[in-house]
Design an enzyme around this catalytic site. Structure first.
Site, PDB file in Angstrom:
ATOM      1  N   HIS A   2      -7.420  -3.416   4.736  1.00  0.00           N
ATOM      2  CA  HIS A   2      -6.851  -2.065   4.728  1.00  0.00           C
ATOM      3  C   HIS A   2      -7.616  -1.188   3.731  1.00  0.00           C
ATOM      4  CE1 HIS A   2      -4.382   0.905   2.623  1.00  0.00           C
ATOM      5  NE2 HIS A   2      -3.748   1.119   3.758  1.00  0.00           N
ATOM      6  N   ASN A   3      -7.821  -1.712   2.543  1.00  0.00           N
ATOM      7  CA  ASN A   3      -8.511  -0.918   1.526  1.00  0.00           C
ATOM      8  C   ASN A   3      -9.968  -0.656   1.904  1.00  0.00           C
ATOM      9  OD1 ASN A   3      -6.069  -1.372   0.243  1.00  0.00           O
ATOM     10  ND2 ASN A   3      -6.988  -1.465  -1.776  1.00  0.00           N
ATOM     11  N   LYS A  16      -4.426  -6.767   3.336  1.00  0.00           N
ATOM     12  CA  LYS A  16      -4.381  -5.612   2.428  1.00  0.00           C
ATOM     13  C   LYS A  16      -5.796  -5.243   1.979  1.00  0.00           C
ATOM     14  CE  LYS A  16      -2.762  -2.520  -0.560  1.00  0.00           C
ATOM     15  NZ  LYS A  16      -3.664  -2.333  -1.646  1.00  0.00           N
ATOM     16  N   SER A  41       0.831  -1.208   0.000  1.00  0.00           N
ATOM     17  CA  SER A  41       0.000   0.000   0.000  1.00  0.00           C
ATOM     18  C   SER A  41       0.860   1.250   0.000  1.00  0.00           C
ATOM     19  CB  SER A  41      -0.909   0.036   1.220  1.00  0.00           C
ATOM     20  OG  SER A  41      -1.623   1.261   1.222  1.00  0.00           O
TER      21      SER A  41
HETATM   22  P1  NBP Z   1      -1.036  -2.113 -13.997  1.00  0.00           P
HETATM   23  O1  NBP Z   1      -1.960  -2.704 -13.031  1.00  0.00           O
HETATM   24  O2  NBP Z   1      -1.512  -1.063 -14.932  1.00  0.00           O
HETATM   25  O3  NBP Z   1      -0.379  -3.301 -14.861  1.00  0.00           O
HETATM   26  C1  NBP Z   1       0.506  -3.036 -15.932  1.00  0.00           C
HETATM   27  C2  NBP Z   1       1.626  -4.050 -15.961  1.00  0.00           C
HETATM   28  O4  NBP Z   1       1.089  -5.372 -16.119  1.00  0.00           O
HETATM   29  C3  NBP Z   1       2.552  -3.824 -17.149  1.00  0.00           C
HETATM   30  O5  NBP Z   1       3.866  -4.114 -16.725  1.00  0.00           O
HETATM   31  C4  NBP Z   1       2.044  -4.845 -18.143  1.00  0.00           C
HETATM   32  O6  NBP Z   1       3.002  -5.214 -19.094  1.00  0.00           O
HETATM   33  C5  NBP Z   1       1.753  -5.989 -17.231  1.00  0.00           C
HETATM   34  N1  NBP Z   1       0.930  -7.059 -17.819  1.00  0.00           N
HETATM   35  C6  NBP Z   1      -0.378  -7.091 -18.130  1.00  0.00           C
HETATM   36 BR1  NBP Z   1      -1.491  -5.667 -17.996  1.00  0.00          BR
HETATM   37  N2  NBP Z   1      -0.781  -8.253 -18.635  1.00  0.00           N
HETATM   38  C7  NBP Z   1       0.324  -9.030 -18.656  1.00  0.00           C
HETATM   39  C8  NBP Z   1       0.553 -10.359 -19.090  1.00  0.00           C
HETATM   40  N3  NBP Z   1      -0.435 -11.120 -19.555  1.00  0.00           N
HETATM   41  N4  NBP Z   1       1.807 -10.833 -19.004  1.00  0.00           N
HETATM   42  C9  NBP Z   1       2.802 -10.070 -18.528  1.00  0.00           C
HETATM   43  N5  NBP Z   1       2.643  -8.792 -18.095  1.00  0.00           N
HETATM   44  C10 NBP Z   1       1.400  -8.280 -18.152  1.00  0.00           C
HETATM   45  O7  NBP Z   1       0.272  -1.559 -13.232  1.00  0.00           O
HETATM   46  P2  NBP Z   1       0.417  -0.733 -11.871  1.00  0.00           P
HETATM   47  O8  NBP Z   1      -0.565   0.382 -11.762  1.00  0.00           O
HETATM   48  O9  NBP Z   1       1.853  -0.438 -11.772  1.00  0.00           O
HETATM   49  O10 NBP Z   1       0.020  -1.794 -10.744  1.00  0.00           O
HETATM   50  C11 NBP Z   1       0.691  -3.028 -10.603  1.00  0.00           C
HETATM   51  C12 NBP Z   1       0.010  -3.842  -9.511  1.00  0.00           C
HETATM   52  O11 NBP Z   1       0.116  -3.143  -8.277  1.00  0.00           O
HETATM   53  C13 NBP Z   1      -1.490  -4.058  -9.737  1.00  0.00           C
HETATM   54  O12 NBP Z   1      -1.850  -5.339  -9.292  1.00  0.00           O
HETATM   55  C14 NBP Z   1      -2.126  -3.014  -8.890  1.00  0.00           C
HETATM   56  O13 NBP Z   1      -3.438  -3.368  -8.487  1.00  0.00           O
HETATM   57  C15 NBP Z   1      -1.174  -2.964  -7.710  1.00  0.00           C
HETATM   58  N6  NBP Z   1      -1.188  -1.727  -6.951  1.00  0.00           N
HETATM   59  C16 NBP Z   1      -1.269  -0.534  -7.568  1.00  0.00           C
HETATM   60  C17 NBP Z   1      -1.269   0.635  -6.831  1.00  0.00           C
HETATM   61  C18 NBP Z   1      -1.336   1.980  -7.515  1.00  0.00           C
HETATM   62  O14 NBP Z   1      -1.397   2.981  -6.801  1.00  0.00           O
HETATM   63  N7  NBP Z   1      -1.299   2.042  -8.836  1.00  0.00           N
HETATM   64  C19 NBP Z   1      -1.167   0.585  -5.444  1.00  0.00           C
HETATM   65  C20 NBP Z   1      -1.052  -0.632  -4.842  1.00  0.00           C
HETATM   66  C21 NBP Z   1      -1.060  -1.778  -5.600  1.00  0.00           C
HETATM   67  P3  NBP Z   1       3.091  -4.433 -20.517  1.00  0.00           P
HETATM   68  O15 NBP Z   1       3.916  -3.241 -20.268  1.00  0.00           O
HETATM   69  O16 NBP Z   1       3.746  -5.416 -21.409  1.00  0.00           O
HETATM   70  O17 NBP Z   1       1.678  -4.107 -20.914  1.00  0.00           O
END
Ligand code: NBP
Length: 480
Positions: free
Chosen positions: A185-186, A182, A128
């Site tokens: 938490h959310n 987690k 988080s």
């Molecule tokens: P995203 O949730 O937008 O995911 C994008 C990433 O997933 C890219 O690296 C993409 O690769 C990869 N990907 C996908 Br989509 N499908 C794939 C597949 N079939 N095989 C391999 N790679 C794949 O990214 P994020 O916002 O950085 O979040 C990452 C994780 O962290 C998520 O689970 C999210 O829920 C969690 N999270 C996010 C936050 C936040 O504030 N954003 C906070 C806490 C947790 P590509 O570049 O090749 O498309």
């Protein structure tokens, strides 16, 4: 093999986490992303990180020292399964795959079991703190085996946020425990945000203060027992002026709240576990209601209160709202911890509630001073059955409850929706009630379905012959 840790998935979270890891002494970080251009951008923009980058997954795996440890930060769901499978096919017994995404805890339980059967360690770790947290120090909630924690613990401790000298990470429990916590938490985050929004709305409509003036109220509250990240950023948002129109930004933002689903998961899971997380549920529903423009338009000419509402003493009202917010917040946390207790029992996790509150003090969205009081409460009484009955919270509720009632009454009379304030108060009154009308519900259930009831004055299970002569018989049938 040169890297002691790898990161797969280099969108905003993964890139920031990789940079955070690289900035800590002793780490060499391998990076991989399905689409090479993202990897290229990261290594070009951050040469100082010394990343070991691979275009092919085989090379990425080969770049990791044994036991190999890789953190996956990809979109939850099918993407996560795809990456896990690619790594698992190449990893060897004892290696560790960490899913740092927002996975549903039941998926994590399933994945952990499947990988354990192949001799691999799988750790679902809730992270988080958003982008900034990933870069500067998040709150981390890892599940998985104790064996995996031995290798992973020092690495996660090195990148986690620090609160009062302690890293905001602890081994939560086995398999899906980390993602479960987690999720809670959310859920609490949803409730906290909704309560703050209701407080703002009541103050604005009751006193006529501008968003900028209300920002000062929140800034003031942030110096007291409500001190928290969410109160702090609320003041910032309320102060913001839209460059285009010159209006407060909050007045030009469309009033339809989005959601990514983790709040709904908390409520669904609570329904399965039979835990009344009413404050969290109202917060989730309030977002759903806001996002129904057609229904809102159709209902917009339904009548409200006949008389206009004004507050006589603005300062006194604001203080009442502050107390209502604090009391409702205590309810939301109490409900969230009830769900943790129930989940731990259902899924066989040994979760230390006080430790959970501790690792939420820094890095995460619900970070707050208040969490120390939760740690204290569980330290004083590990078997505490309801957080809100611990001495500190009991005193706070005693001190706040009259104000809380005045606020809920005022909101109802003014026709201002305050679902989280009012449902939290109803929960509080429900828990403390001597007698609940549940007795009548049991009577109704016995009437139409012969579901039977128990009596207050003697043991046994009873049924009234409603369609016969209405005498009572003792049965050995099911109670409830
Ligand atoms: P995203 O949730 O937008 O995911 C994008 C990433 O997933 C890219 O690296 C993409 O690769 C990869 N990907 C996908 Br989509 N499908 C794939 C597949 N079939 N095989 C391999 N790679 C794949 O990214 P994020 O916002 O950085 O979040 C990452 C994780 O962290 C998520 O689970 C999210 O829920 C969690 N999270 C996010 C936050 C936040 O504030 N954003 C906070 C806490 C947790 P590509 O570049 O090749 O498309």
């Amino acid at each position: 093999a040169t890297a002691n840790i790898g990161v797969v998935g280099l969108a905003v979270m993964g890139s920031n986490l990789a940079r955070n890891l690289a900035s800590r002494e002793g780490n060499t970080v391998a990076v991989f992303n399905r689409t090479w251009s993202k990897t290229e951008t990261l290594i070009t923009e951050h040469p100082e990180a010394g990343f070991v980058a691979s275009e092919e997954i085989d090379d990425f795996v080969a770049s990791l020292q044994q036991p190999r440890t890789a953190i996956i930060m990809v979109k939850a769901g099918a993407g996560t399964d795809a990456v896990i499978n690619e790594l698992a096919d190449r990893f060897e017994p004892g290696d560790i795959i960490v899913d740092g995404g927002n996975a549903l805890f039941t998926d994590t339980i399933r994945r952990e079991k499947a990988l354990r059967e192949r001799g691999l360690n799988f750790v679902g770790a809730g992270i988080s703190g958003g982008e900034e947290g990933a870069l500067l120090g998040p709150s981390i909630m890892p599940g998985g085996s104790a064996q995996a924690w031995e290798t992973l613990g020092p690495i996660l401790k090195s990148i986690a946020a620090v609160a009062e000298g302690e890293p905001c990470v602890t081994h939560i429990g086995t398999d899906g425990a980390g993602h479960f916590v987690k999720m809670i938490h959310n859920g609490i985050e949803y409730a906290d945000m909704q309560l703050i929004a209701e407080a703002y709305d009541l103050i604005r409509r009751g006193t006529g203060k501008s968003p900028a003036e209300i920002a000062e109220v929140f800034a003031e509250w942030n110096r007291g027992e409500l001190e928290s990240y969410l109160i702090e950023i609320t003041a910032e948002v309320l102060r913001q002026v839209d460059a285009e129109t010159g209006k407060p930004l909050v007045d030009v933002i469309l009033d339809q709240a989005g959601a990514k689903g983790t709040g709904a998961w908390t409520v669904k899971s609570a329904l399965d576990l039979g835990i009344p997380v009413s404050g969290i549920a109202e917060a989730v529903f309030a977002r759903s209601l806001s996002s129904k423009p057609a229904q809102r338009a159709a209902a917009s000419d339904l009548p409200g209160p006949a008389e206009a509402w004004t507050v006589d003493d603005a300062d006194a009202f604001i203080e009442d709202v502050r107390k209502a917010l604090f009391a409702s917040k205590i309810v939301a946390y109490s409900q969230g911890f009830d769900e943790i207790v129930a989940g731990a029992e259902e899924y066989g996790w040994d979760i230390h509630k006080g430790e959970v509150a501790k690792i939420w003090r820094g890095g995460c969205i619900i970070r707050a001073q208040f969490l120390n009081r939760i740690t204290d409460a569980y330290a004083a009484d590990p078997g505490l059955v309801a957080l809100l009955t611990a001495p500190y919270f009991r005193d706070a509720l005693t001190e706040s409850q009259e104000a809380w009632r005045r606020v809920v009454v005022a909101a109802a009379q003014a026709g201002i929706p305050s679902p989280a304030f009012s449902s939290s108060l109803a929960y509080y009154d429900g828990l403390r009630a001597d007698r609940l009308p549940a007795a009548l519900v049991q009577g109704q259930r016995d009437f139409f379905g012969a579901h039977t009831y128990q009596r207050v004055d003697k043991d046994g299970i009873f049924h009234t012959l409603w369609s016969g002569d209405r005498t009572e018989i003792e049965t050995d049938g099911p109670s409830h």
